[in-house]
Design a protein around this motif. Structure first.
Motif, PDB file in Angstrom:
ATOM      1  N   TRP A  42      10.040  69.500 -18.221  1.00 20.39           N
ATOM      2  CA  TRP A  42       9.151  68.871 -19.186  1.00 20.39           C
ATOM      3  C   TRP A  42       9.303  69.511 -20.568  1.00 20.39           C
ATOM      4  O   TRP A  42       8.804  68.981 -21.547  1.00 20.39           O
ATOM      5  CB  TRP A  42       7.691  69.035 -18.744  1.00 20.39           C
ATOM      6  N   GLU A  63       8.735  62.263 -16.355  1.00 17.55           N
ATOM      7  CA  GLU A  63       8.882  62.261 -14.902  1.00 17.55           C
ATOM      8  C   GLU A  63      10.357  62.168 -14.523  1.00 17.55           C
ATOM      9  O   GLU A  63      11.203  61.806 -15.341  1.00 17.55           O
ATOM     10  CB  GLU A  63       8.104  61.117 -14.274  1.00 17.55           C
ATOM     11  N   GLU A  65      13.313  60.468 -13.161  1.00 18.18           N
ATOM     12  CA  GLU A  65      13.586  59.034 -13.064  1.00 18.18           C
ATOM     13  C   GLU A  65      14.660  58.690 -12.038  1.00 18.18           C
ATOM     14  O   GLU A  65      14.893  57.525 -11.752  1.00 18.18           O
ATOM     15  CB  GLU A  65      13.984  58.503 -14.443  1.00 18.18           C
ATOM     16  N   MET A  90       4.997  64.704  -7.605  1.00 20.77           N
ATOM     17  CA  MET A  90       6.199  64.081  -8.157  1.00 20.77           C
ATOM     18  C   MET A  90       7.451  64.526  -7.409  1.00 20.77           C
ATOM     19  O   MET A  90       8.286  63.701  -7.032  1.00 20.77           O
ATOM     20  CB  MET A  90       6.334  64.426  -9.649  1.00 20.77           C
ATOM     21  N   PHE A 148       5.007  57.991  -6.172  1.00 21.05           N
ATOM     22  CA  PHE A 148       4.458  58.695  -7.327  1.00 21.05           C
ATOM     23  C   PHE A 148       4.336  57.744  -8.517  1.00 21.05           C
ATOM     24  O   PHE A 148       5.311  57.125  -8.933  1.00 21.05           O
ATOM     25  CB  PHE A 148       5.344  59.882  -7.707  1.00 21.05           C
ATOM     26  N   LEU A 150       2.911  58.010 -12.332  1.00 20.77           N
ATOM     27  CA  LEU A 150       2.428  58.961 -13.329  1.00 20.77           C
ATOM     28  C   LEU A 150       1.087  58.540 -13.920  1.00 20.77           C
ATOM     29  O   LEU A 150       0.200  59.377 -14.132  1.00 20.77           O
ATOM     30  CB  LEU A 150       3.473  59.127 -14.438  1.00 20.77           C
ATOM     31  N   LEU A 230       5.026  65.596 -21.254  1.00 22.72           N
ATOM     32  CA  LEU A 230       3.749  65.013 -20.846  1.00 22.72           C
ATOM     33  C   LEU A 230       2.816  64.854 -22.036  1.00 22.72           C
ATOM     34  O   LEU A 230       2.068  63.871 -22.131  1.00 22.72           O
ATOM     35  CB  LEU A 230       3.092  65.877 -19.774  1.00 22.72           C
TER      36      LEU A 230
END
Length: 335
Positions: A42, A63, A65, A90, A148, A150, A230
């Motif tokens: 992140w 996230e 992908e 996640m 998951f 988000l 995030l």
């Protein structure tokens, strides 16, 4: 190498590079010792540093992908327990049943207390190693994970300044998740006049400050930067939730910011994990004049104990303290 990386390096025989996902790695040279399929973070600063060092198969974002189901995941402890819950959810969704999750962290980061959370992935966590005040844990996935999403982790809360009330959107892992922190509240009450043209919100978090600036002056072209994916994800959501416009993008300090701004507002970061780290803000203040138009104002809020006064005074003109209380201080200065 950081202590957690050194513990991993002691156990290279445990890892299968044919299907290994690494999550939340530090910006040292651990990856040079591991065969891995993908590394995810992140943290845009970590991503930038490792990319520039020549490492490949790196990804950065809000996230993971990839549609791949990994046989093994190495995860580094994040900075907060709510963030850890999100990360477990996640990561687990990217693991095949029977896959192995390895968690490494320092005792001062809380690895002792959070290792039990591994039971959300599998029922028999095992401590593999202890060294350099760190621990390495392993668990085999036996618990079926939910898909998951988000957005399921997003929370909203209202915040106000004078007669203006907006809605913030935040998520675990973002600064002051779920509430308006006292420092930002103090700055919101002391924004001063908002100029038109380009305005920078540095270290924007979930976008509380930038959204209020855009609300106060619709002619301001607000740009919001942060290193946390995030945070940027939530900043976009906060703008959209309040029908406001702004440009949101990652920047490692001011390195990815171009041109000059007519004003800069910030509640800058000073924590790095569990350690206090002033270097980001110190570099920001020293290099800020190169990104400001003539007479552009800076408004900065910080803990009173942080020694930013001489830095601001040396870099900019007409330095002054706007207001302060027992914990925080709002500074202003001009280029």
């Amino acid at each position: 190498m950081q202590n957690t990386s050194q513990v991993v390096a002691r156990n290279l025989n445990l890892f299968d590079g044919s299907s290994l996902l690494i999550v939340g790695m530090p910006d040292d040279d651990l990856l040079s010792q591991l065969d891995y399929t993908q590394a995810f973070t992140w943290d845009y600063a970590v991503y930038s540093t490792l990319s520039q060092a020549g490492f490949t198969n790196l990804s950065w974002g809000a996230e993971i992908e990839s549609d791949q189901r990994y046989k093994q995941v190495l995860m580094f402890m994040p900075k907060s327990k709510p963030e850890l819950d999100l990360l477990f959810a996640m990561v687990s969704s990217k693991m095949a049943m029977g896959a192995e999750l390895l968690l490494v962290g320092a005792k001062k980061e809380g690895i002792n207390s959070v290792a039990k959370k591994l039971t959300s992935v599998g029922d028999q966590p095992e401590k593999l190693d202890m060294a350099r005040h760190c621990q390495l844990w392993s668990v085999i996935k036996t618990v079926e994970s939910k898909p998951f999403v988000l957005d399921d982790w997003l929370e909203e809360y209202p915040y106000s300044a004078a007669e203006d009330t907006l809605t913030a959107v935040s998520i675990p892992g973002v600064f002051s998740h779920g509430r308006l922190d006292d420092a930002t509240a103090l700055l919101l009450d002391n924004l001063g006049k908002i100029p038109t043209g380009r305005i920078l919100d540095f270290g924007c978090g979930c976008g509380v400050l930038g959204a209020m600036i855009a609300k106060r002056n619709p002619e301001a072209m607000v740009e919001m930067v942060d290193i946390n994916a995030l945070s940027l994800y939530c900043a976009e959501k906060t703008l959209a939730r309040n029908n406001l416009k702004g440009k949101v993008y990652p920047s490692n300090g001011l390195r990815d910011v171009t041109g000059r701004f007519n004003a800069v507002f910030t509640n800058p970061p000073f924590h790095s994990g569990v350690k206090t780290n002033y270097s980001i803000t110190e570099t920001f203040i020293r290099t800020l004049p190169d990104h400001m138009t003539k007479n552009a104002p800076l408004r900065l809020v910080a803990n009173s104990f942080l020694k930013y006064s001489p830095l601001i005074d040396a870099a900019l003109e007409r330095y002054a303290v706007v207001t302060e209380n027992t914990k925080f201080r709002v500074y202003k200065a001009f280029r």
